[in-house]
Design an enzyme around this catalytic site. Structure first.
Site, PDB file in Angstrom:
ATOM      1  N   GLN A  16       0.806  -1.212   0.000  1.00  6.78           N
ATOM      2  CA  GLN A  16       0.000   0.000   0.000  1.00  6.78           C
ATOM      3  C   GLN A  16       0.843   1.269   0.000  1.00  6.78           C
ATOM      4  OE1 GLN A  16      -1.736  -1.046   3.983  1.00  6.78           O
ATOM      5  NE2 GLN A  16      -1.365   1.121   4.430  1.00  6.78           N
ATOM      6  N   CYS A  40      -5.186   0.747   3.633  1.00  3.66           N
ATOM      7  CA  CYS A  40      -5.444  -0.660   3.956  1.00  3.66           C
ATOM      8  C   CYS A  40      -6.916  -1.016   3.802  1.00  3.66           C
ATOM      9  CB  CYS A  40      -4.969  -0.964   5.366  1.00  3.66           C
ATOM     10  SG  CYS A  40      -5.701   0.084   6.649  1.00  3.66           S
ATOM     11  N   HIS A  50      -6.470  -0.951  11.722  1.00  6.18           N
ATOM     12  CA  HIS A  50      -5.919  -1.459  10.468  1.00  6.18           C
ATOM     13  C   HIS A  50      -6.912  -2.443   9.851  1.00  6.18           C
ATOM     14  CE1 HIS A  50      -2.797  -2.307   7.602  1.00  6.18           C
ATOM     15  NE2 HIS A  50      -2.633  -3.560   7.972  1.00  6.18           N
ATOM     16  N   ASN A  96      -2.302  -9.206   4.567  1.00  7.36           N
ATOM     17  CA  ASN A  96      -1.962  -7.820   4.842  1.00  7.36           C
ATOM     18  C   ASN A  96      -1.636  -7.113   3.531  1.00  7.36           C
ATOM     19  OD1 ASN A  96      -1.519  -5.562   6.386  1.00  7.36           O
ATOM     20  ND2 ASN A  96       0.450  -6.224   7.212  1.00  7.36           N
TER      21      ASN A  96
END
Length: 346
Positions: A147, A154, A293, A313
């Site tokens: 990202q 995120c 997150h 992730n």
């Protein structure tokens, strides 16, 4: 959402030095057996020409390396089930790393999603669900992307990852979708681009406007960019989205086993999270603050008697277990992983 706490002394040092990243790294390089700060700089390609800046960064690095070494020693003697390694975040302040944690609630977004008051809950009998599911093995998960160091997007990666998985389950085709489309265009739905957002706001946007394919609207790690979505080519749309009742890990298991991945929030503030390398993450520090997150939960399983979720992730494939993490499951929503989960309805 969560505001990361910074010790007063650390904050004063930060203000005095006013540190900035001295490189324009756009990738998350893979580091190998970092011995010291010079080794770290060589492997990352970072350069600090100002001596005070270099000393400041080295002090941060030394502190994090000490934590990594101590944590791994503890894990080696049975005191934990995960390991850490030095990665490119090791010389960044808490405030700088926090730029990459962008799960944020907004007033305008909550006004829009307030119509979604109902939560789906687990069925009475879910005993026949498989003991383990991994949508990576089924072919329903795209490779982890990065990202960027300065973009808290995120939430867009979590939304897109969940939708890609559900589309795969429905069609048999894995189609990469555009995270930049959401970063640039979903502001009227409560998201703030690189300054953060929320997966439910993104699902609202996709329901009304659709989302472009990744190859037609590539990710640039840029903020405040003008929306480039062509409304005549709406791309992929959804009928709606569903929210899981906070804390209902049984429903999470049911959805993942039968429908596809989930877009969820968690607390990623601990240094042990940012420097995670592998194993089942069980650092209780992540339960001390609110979620900040967004990630994709792509599966679940059990190892050595410990139940875990598999999360994707958005720190690239060079973080964690090739871009993924395993985190405790059935442990009272560990790190808040079961507090804010949703998925698209196709």
């Amino acid at each position: 959402m969560c505001q990361i706490r910074i010790h007063l002394l650390f904050a004063l040092i930060y203000l005095i030095f006013i540190p900035k990243l001295s490189t324009s790294l756009q990738t998350f390089p893979k580091l190998c057996d970092v011995k010291n700060f010079d080794d770290f700089l060589q492997q990352t390609g970072k350069v600090y020409t100002d001596e005070k800046e270099r000393q400041f960064r080295e002090a941060i690095f030394i502190g994090k390396k000490s934590l990594v070494d101590l944590g791994n020693k503890n894990a080696g003697t049975g005191g934990g089930s995960f390991r850490m390694s030095i990665n490119p975040l090791a010389d960044l302040t808490r405030a700088e790393v926090a730029k990459m944690t962008g799960s944020r609630i907004s007033y305008s977004g909550e006004e829009i999603t307030s119509k979604h008051t109902n939560f789906v809950t687990a069925k009475a009998n879910t005993d026949n669900l498989p003991e383990s599911v991994d949508w990576r093995q089924r072919g329903g998960v795209t490779p982890p992307d990065f990202q960027g160091f300065d973009c808290g997007s995120c939430w867009s990666f979590a939304t897109v990852g969940a939708l890609e998985g559900h589309l795969f389950r429905r069609t048999g085709f894995l189609v990469p979708l555009s995270t930049q489309n959401l970063v640039d265009c979903a502001d009227e739905y409560g998201s703030m681009g690189c300054d953060g957002g929320f997966q439910e706001y993104a699902f609202e946007y996709i329901r009304d406007h659709g989302i472009s394919l990744a190859n037609k609207y590539p990710y640039t790690q840029m903020e405040n960019a003008q929306c480039q979505q062509n409304e005549t080519e709406t791309g992929i749309q959804i009928r709606d989205y569903a929210r899981i009742k906070p804390g209902d890990e049984q429903k999470m298991k049911e959805v993942i086993a039968t429908l596809g991945p989930l877009a969820c929030s968690m607390n990623a503030a601990p240094i042990s999270f940012e420097q995670y390398m592998g194993g089942i993450y069980d650092d209780d520090e992540c339960n001390q603050d609110d979620v900040n997150h967004s990630v994709v939960v792509v599966g679940y399983g059990t190892e050595n008697g410990k139940d875990y979720w598999i999360i994707k992730n958005s720190y690239s494939s060079n973080w964690g277990e090739n871009g993924f993490m395993r985190i405790l499951r059935n442990a009272n929503s560990f790190c808040g992983i079961a507090s804010e989960c949703s998925y698209p309805i196709l």
